[in-house]
Design a protein around this motif. Structure first.
Motif, PDB file in Angstrom:
ATOM      1  N   ILE A 108       0.843  -1.206   0.000  1.00  0.00           N
ATOM      2  CA  ILE A 108       0.000   0.000   0.000  1.00  0.00           C
ATOM      3  C   ILE A 108       0.877   1.255   0.000  1.00  0.00           C
ATOM      4  N   TYR A 109       1.942   1.222   0.792  1.00  0.00           N
ATOM      5  CA  TYR A 109       2.886   2.352   0.795  1.00  0.00           C
ATOM      6  C   TYR A 109       3.471   2.573  -0.602  1.00  0.00           C
ATOM      7  N   ALA A 110       3.874   1.497  -1.265  1.00  0.00           N
ATOM      8  CA  ALA A 110       4.461   1.626  -2.605  1.00  0.00           C
ATOM      9  C   ALA A 110       3.471   2.257  -3.578  1.00  0.00           C
ATOM     10  N   TYR A 111       2.222   1.839  -3.520  1.00  0.00           N
ATOM     11  CA  TYR A 111       1.210   2.417  -4.412  1.00  0.00           C
ATOM     12  C   TYR A 111       0.938   3.888  -4.086  1.00  0.00           C
ATOM     13  N   GLY A 112       1.176   4.273  -2.849  1.00  0.00           N
ATOM     14  CA  GLY A 112       0.892   5.651  -2.435  1.00  0.00           C
ATOM     15  C   GLY A 112       2.029   6.630  -2.658  1.00  0.00           C
ATOM     16  N   ARG A 113       3.177   6.150  -3.095  1.00  0.00           N
ATOM     17  CA  ARG A 113       4.322   7.052  -3.263  1.00  0.00           C
ATOM     18  C   ARG A 113       4.064   8.019  -4.425  1.00  0.00           C
ATOM     19  N   ARG A 114       4.309   9.282  -4.172  1.00  0.00           N
ATOM     20  CA  ARG A 114       4.145  10.337  -5.177  1.00  0.00           C
ATOM     21  C   ARG A 114       4.753  11.607  -4.595  1.00  0.00           C
ATOM     22  N   ALA A 115       5.028  12.566  -5.444  1.00  0.00           N
ATOM     23  CA  ALA A 115       5.547  13.856  -4.970  1.00  0.00           C
ATOM     24  C   ALA A 115       4.583  14.453  -3.954  1.00  0.00           C
ATOM     25  N   GLY A 116       5.126  14.880  -2.817  1.00  0.00           N
ATOM     26  CA  GLY A 116       4.318  15.512  -1.793  1.00  0.00           C
ATOM     27  C   GLY A 116       3.653  14.569  -0.821  1.00  0.00           C
ATOM     28  N   ALA A 117       3.790  13.248  -1.023  1.00  0.00           N
ATOM     29  CA  ALA A 117       3.166  12.305  -0.096  1.00  0.00           C
ATOM     30  C   ALA A 117       3.766  12.439   1.305  1.00  0.00           C
ATOM     31  N   GLU A 118       5.046  12.756   1.375  1.00  0.00           N
ATOM     32  CA  GLU A 118       5.716  13.079   2.637  1.00  0.00           C
ATOM     33  C   GLU A 118       6.117  14.557   2.576  1.00  0.00           C
ATOM     34  N   PRO A 119       6.060  15.270   3.682  1.00  0.00           N
ATOM     35  CA  PRO A 119       6.264  16.723   3.646  1.00  0.00           C
ATOM     36  C   PRO A 119       7.714  17.183   3.656  1.00  0.00           C
ATOM     37  N   TYR A 120       8.655  16.284   3.887  1.00  0.00           N
ATOM     38  CA  TYR A 120      10.000  16.713   4.262  1.00  0.00           C
ATOM     39  C   TYR A 120      10.756  17.425   3.142  1.00  0.00           C
ATOM     40  N   ALA A 121      10.548  17.000   1.895  1.00  0.00           N
ATOM     41  CA  ALA A 121      11.234  17.668   0.787  1.00  0.00           C
ATOM     42  C   ALA A 121      10.819  19.130   0.702  1.00  0.00           C
ATOM     43  N   GLY A 122       9.546  19.397   1.003  1.00  0.00           N
ATOM     44  CA  GLY A 122       9.040  20.758   0.939  1.00  0.00           C
ATOM     45  C   GLY A 122       9.479  21.641   2.082  1.00  0.00           C
ATOM     46  N   LEU A 123      10.144  21.060   3.065  1.00  0.00           N
ATOM     47  CA  LEU A 123      10.632  21.843   4.208  1.00  0.00           C
ATOM     48  C   LEU A 123      12.067  22.318   3.999  1.00  0.00           C
ATOM     49  N   GLY A 124      12.591  22.120   2.788  1.00  0.00           N
ATOM     50  CA  GLY A 124      13.960  22.535   2.496  1.00  0.00           C
ATOM     51  C   GLY A 124      14.968  21.405   2.497  1.00  0.00           C
ATOM     52  N   TYR A 125      14.477  20.165   2.491  1.00  0.00           N
ATOM     53  CA  TYR A 125      15.355  18.993   2.506  1.00  0.00           C
ATOM     54  C   TYR A 125      15.002  18.097   1.313  1.00  0.00           C
ATOM     55  N   PRO A 126      15.294  18.517   0.084  1.00  0.00           N
ATOM     56  CA  PRO A 126      14.808  17.797  -1.100  1.00  0.00           C
ATOM     57  C   PRO A 126      15.442  16.434  -1.333  1.00  0.00           C
ATOM     58  N   ALA A 127      16.613  16.190  -0.801  1.00  0.00           N
ATOM     59  CA  ALA A 127      17.267  14.886  -0.960  1.00  0.00           C
ATOM     60  C   ALA A 127      16.816  13.942   0.142  1.00  0.00           C
ATOM     61  N   HIS A 128      16.849  12.633  -0.137  1.00  0.00           N
ATOM     62  CA  HIS A 128      16.682  11.658   0.940  1.00  0.00           C
ATOM     63  C   HIS A 128      17.542  10.436   0.670  1.00  0.00           C
ATOM     64  N   LEU A 129      17.741   9.634   1.703  1.00  0.00           N
ATOM     65  CA  LEU A 129      18.640   8.483   1.601  1.00  0.00           C
ATOM     66  C   LEU A 129      18.073   7.270   2.300  1.00  0.00           C
ATOM     67  N   HIS A 130      18.648   6.112   1.945  1.00  0.00           N
ATOM     68  CA  HIS A 130      18.496   4.860   2.686  1.00  0.00           C
ATOM     69  C   HIS A 130      19.903   4.300   2.890  1.00  0.00           C
ATOM     70  N   ILE A 131      20.158   3.813   4.092  1.00  0.00           N
ATOM     71  CA  ILE A 131      21.479   3.260   4.409  1.00  0.00           C
ATOM     72  C   ILE A 131      21.296   1.967   5.188  1.00  0.00           C
TER      73      ILE A 131
END
Length: 199
Positions: A108-131
């Protein structure tokens, strides 16, 4: 051990590392009906779209034992994931009508992924990572070195900020991000988001 750029031949190794660390930092083998789902959502899209923002830890015997992957533009990545990446797996993972299992929740999470689904990029943090690091590669400073390597690549592109999210049950990871200087952000239940300005 050394850190080097990701290579196409590392694909199976990073998928295996993802699986073996996906259950709140522990081995997730058998948690889902299909073990491949973890990597199809959390690592393989990144090395497919952004192999230049993927780095691995290679052991002295040549094994890949850890990685960091990311994107410099979360919104563009999420729209690509929705339009181009995930549809190829729709027949294998049909969208559940309701969430009955952990696998259902991840699909369900995979189907819901889209720009703006999580707010963090719009707060000035456009990059994200997995480690992720296998247990025998942890506690040696390699996680910090991986993130430093990715941060340097992002800074060279002028990216202003970076975010990530971790399971709030993965206490080791939460402490690790605190030590690295990430700031905790308001997050939804079950997850703790972190951010770091890069400029």
């Amino acid at each position: 051990m050394r850190i080097r750029p990701y290579r196409p031949g590392d694909r199976a190794a990073v998928a295996e590392i993802c699986l073996r660390t996906a259950d709140h930092g522990s081995d997730a083998t058998g948690v889902f009906e299909d073990d491949d789902l973890w990597a199809l959502v959390f690592v393989l899209p990144y090395v497919t779209r952004h192999p230049d923002l993927a780095f691995v830890v290679e052991s002295l015997d040549g094994r890949v034992v850890g990685y960091v992957v990311g994107t410099d533009d979360t919104d563009a990545f999420e729209d690509w994931f929705r339009a181009e990446w995930w549809p190829r797996f729709a027949e294998r993972f049909p969208r559940p009508e309701v969430e009955r299992t952990r696998q259902d929740g991840t699909v369900i999470y995979a189907y819901g992924r889209r720009a703006g689904a999580e707010p963090y990029a719009g707060l000035g943090y456009p990059a994200h990572l997995h480690i992720d690091l296998l247990p025998d590669a942890q506690g040696q400073g390699l996680g910090r070195a991986l993130i430093d390597t990715l941060v340097a690549a992002l800074k060279s592109r002028g990216v202003p900020g970076l975010h990530l999210a971790a399971s709030d049950r993965n206490t080791g990871a939460l402490a690790f991000y605190d030590r690295l200087g990430f700031t905790r952000l308001a997050s939804h239940p079950g997850v703790q988001a972190f951010a770091m300005p890069l400029s």
